[in-house]
Design an enzyme around this catalytic site. Structure first.
Site, short mmCIF file in Angstrom:
data_model
loop_
_atom_site.label_atom_id
_atom_site.label_comp_id
_atom_site.label_asym_id
_atom_site.label_seq_id
_atom_site.Cartn_x
_atom_site.Cartn_y
_atom_site.Cartn_z
N LYS A 293 26.44 21.80 3.65
CA LYS A 293 25.23 21.12 4.33
C LYS A 293 24.23 22.07 4.96
O LYS A 293 24.53 23.19 5.01
CB LYS A 293 25.63 20.35 5.62
CG LYS A 293 26.54 19.13 5.23
CD LYS A 293 27.25 18.40 6.49
CE LYS A 293 27.92 17.35 6.36
NZ LYS A 293 27.28 16.19 5.92
N ARG A 367 35.86 9.76 2.28
CA ARG A 367 36.25 8.71 1.47
C ARG A 367 37.74 9.14 0.66
O ARG A 367 38.44 8.49 0.46
CB ARG A 367 35.33 8.04 0.63
CG ARG A 367 35.03 9.29 -0.48
CD ARG A 367 33.65 8.87 -1.16
NE ARG A 367 32.39 9.16 -0.34
CZ ARG A 367 31.34 8.93 -0.76
NH1 ARG A 367 30.84 8.40 -1.96
NH2 ARG A 367 30.21 9.05 -0.10
N1 BES Z 1 30.26 13.07 7.49
C1 BES Z 1 29.36 12.81 6.54
C2 BES Z 1 28.38 11.58 6.88
C3 BES Z 1 27.39 11.65 7.95
C4 BES Z 1 26.21 12.01 8.07
C5 BES Z 1 28.09 11.53 9.09
C6 BES Z 1 25.17 12.09 9.08
C7 BES Z 1 27.11 11.47 10.22
C8 BES Z 1 25.90 11.85 10.26
C9 BES Z 1 29.82 12.74 5.28
O1 BES Z 1 31.23 13.33 5.07
C10 BES Z 1 28.89 13.32 4.02
O2 BES Z 1 28.65 14.48 4.24
N2 BES Z 1 28.54 12.22 3.09
C11 BES Z 1 27.42 12.55 2.50
C12 BES Z 1 27.74 11.72 1.02
C13 BES Z 1 27.09 12.27 -0.21
C14 BES Z 1 27.50 13.64 -0.33
C15 BES Z 1 27.65 11.54 -1.10
C16 BES Z 1 26.08 12.05 2.88
O3 BES Z 1 26.17 10.98 3.41
O4 BES Z 1 25.37 12.95 2.47
ZN ZN Z 2 30.60 15.31 4.17
#
Ligand code: BES
Ligand code: ZN
Ligand code: ZN
Length: 514
Positions: A293, A367
């Site tokens: 990230k 997931r």
């Molecule tokens: N933990 C994150 C989702 C999240 C994002 C929670 C912002 C709280 C605030 C999750 O594991 C994630 O990173 N999801 C990705 C999925 C994508 C790579 C398909 C996302 O939401 O960007």
């Molecule tokens: Zn994630």
């Protein structure tokens, strides 16, 4: 914070501060505000009338008016709290009002206060539908407890502003109402404490609340509440062939934890009765892994275990409320880290169910751990599944930060949830989860892939992925990524972890007979 419920005239109750609610009974567009006290006490009316008549206090939601030494009354201070217009008054405003009382008092060094139970008979019936006293009393207890929570536990110069005692004072009512007020109050204390427990877990930084520490605190809570609890290590995860969970944890030196809690009702439910499973995403820190990230806001990813915390909080409440239904909870907890050993985009892994998954993005890890958690719950005999997870940023894009997303494969189970959750004041919005969206997760090389093929409907792609692992078992998925963390302070609640879903999940569980 201690809580007490008393039946007596609030004006004759000796306390450093008595909070009393007021509403704006004006109805017409553009009509000037007309505040009215939700109390039949003449003493309190005499103290407040000049302020109401002068137009200085309008009874808007969250507005406060502090009066010292009200004449002929025992409280040292009177705090009038506005709840807004009568026609929009609901239990939610009462909960917020109770919160305002506590958050007003704390920074002023007033740690003991009382809240006058609102008397809707103070107004004529045409102006207001009667508030059920059971729900009102519960909301006051919840609101006061939720308001007492602060996030600054690691500040060296921290002043302990915790409230010591909040008393709710209800003018003596008939015995039936008294009993309802009493029950509601006791439930509210249980739910407020459970929500705060969940929030305290989410508030912990990732270096403190590792999966091991989450397991330890959960086991401690379970021991206190008489719940059965097992905290399993990587050996069990591998033995169960949880290939998806194992893939996520493999990039971290922190050991994962597979937590299994069980609640058994005192009287064994009949054969074939429902067995509910509460499954939580417990990523104690989500860096994104190899698909790392950006640095901005990454610190917030300590709250990626808010789904797990919601389930742990709900289990605490369930242990105390004792519904006549079997409940288990599965928490899949680990870190998502980049490392030489971490899983990578392009990897193909095999989940516990036997399904193969092509990894396109290691940041879509929630997931994966849930896929194995949901499948495991089924093998343990779950007849109904509910999971909560900070699963996608996309749910915030779709719904904003007010409603959490609700996805389900079963209308009947959803109806149970939709029937009972509104009284909690939490907000959920049902999202589509129909098979025509399955295209989004089809893979060329494996059974499915872990991200959607397109960037559209990202929260739905994630839900469709989970749906692959629940089969025909009725299931609800709550995507709380947009609602589990509040960025700004509110007059009734601190910023930080919201504790969303604890109350709704508990109510959903209570809606099932054993
Ligand atoms: N933990 C994150 C989702 C999240 C994002 C929670 C912002 C709280 C605030 C999750 O594991 C994630 O990173 N999801 C990705 C999925 C994508 C790579 C398909 C996302 O939401 O960007
Ligand atoms: Zn994630
Ligand atoms: Zn995550």
């Amino acid at each position: 914070m201690d809580t007490k419920l008393l039946f007596q005239d609030p004006a004759s109750f000796a306390t450093p501060l008595l909070a009393v609610f007021a509403v704006d009974i004006s109805v017409g567009e553009g009509e000037s505000p007309s505040p009215a006290l939700l109390s039949t006490s003449d003493t309190l009316a005499n103290a407040t009338t000049p302020w109401f008549d002068s137009g200085e206090f309008k009874a808007a939601l969250g507005e406060t008016l502090l009066l010292h030494s009200p004449a002929n009354a025992k409280p040292e201070r009177l705090l009038v709290i506005g709840l807004g217009k009568t026609k929009s008054l609901s239990i939610q405003e009462i909960r917020k009002g109770a919160g305002v009382a506590v958050r007003f008092a704390k920074p002023r060094g007033i740690y003991e206060l009382a809240i006058a139970f609102p008397e809707d008979r103070a107004l004529s019936d045409e102006r207001m539908d009667t508030l059920p006293c059971h729900h009102t009393s519960r909301a006051i207890a919840e609101g006061a407890l939720i308001a007492d929570f602060d996030i600054d536990i690691y500040r060296s110069d921290r002043k302990d502003h915790a409230a010591r005692l909040v008393s709710v004072v209800a003018k003596e009512a008939d015995t039936q109402s008294q009993a309802e007020i009493q029950t509601g109050f006791e439930e509210g204390v249980i739910l407020g404490n459970a929500q705060n427990f969940a929030r305290s877990l989410v508030n912990e930084p990732g270096n403190v609340l590792t999966p091991t520490e989450l397991g330890r605190r959960t086991a401690l809570m379970c021991a206190e509440q008489g719940l059965q609890c097992d905290v399993h290590s990587i050996d069990k995860i591998l033995e169960l062939k949880m290939g998806a969970f194992a893939a996520v944890t493999q990039g971290s030196p922190e050991p994962p934890a597979l937590i299994v809690m069980r609640y058994e009702p005192a009287v064994a439910p009949a054969e074939g009765s429902p067995v509910l499973a509460l499954v939580g995403k417990g990523i104690t820190f989500d860096t994104g892994g190899i698909s790392i990230k950006p640095a901005e806001n990454m610190d917030k990813m300590k709250y990626d275990m808010a789904g797990a915390a919601a389930m742990i909080g709900a289990m605490q409440a369930i242990a105390q409320l004792k519904p006549n239904v079997r409940v288990m909870s599965i928490i899949c907890s680990c870190e998502n880290m980049p490392d030489g050993k971490a899983f990578k985009p392009g990897d193909v892994i095999t989940a516990m169910s036997g399904k193969t998954i092509e990894i396109l993005n290691t940041d879509a890890e929630g997931r994966l751990v849930l896929a194995d958690g949901l499948h495991y719950a089924k093998t343990l005999g779950a007849t109904h599944l509910i999971n909560a997870a900070t699963l996608t940023g996309a749910i915030g894009v779709a719904l904003g930060l007010l409603n959490a997303g609700l996805f389900s494969n079963d209308d009947e189970t959803t109806r149970h949830f939709l029937d009972v959750y509104p009284a909690t004041g939490e907000k959920f919005w049902r999202m589509p989860c129909t098979d025509d969206y399955r295209e989004q997760i089809k893979s060329q090389i494996a059974d499915i892939m872990n991200t959607g093929g397109s960037r559209y409907g990202g929260a739905i792609s994630a839900a469709m992925f989970l749906k692959e692992f629940v089969g025909d078992t009725p299931w609800i998925h709550l995507d709380i990524a947009g609602t589990a963390w509040i960025d700004d302070n509110k007059p009734w609640q601190s910023k930080g972890p919201s504790g969303i879903a604890v109350r709704s999940i508990t109510e959903w569980v209570r809606s099932y007979p054993g």
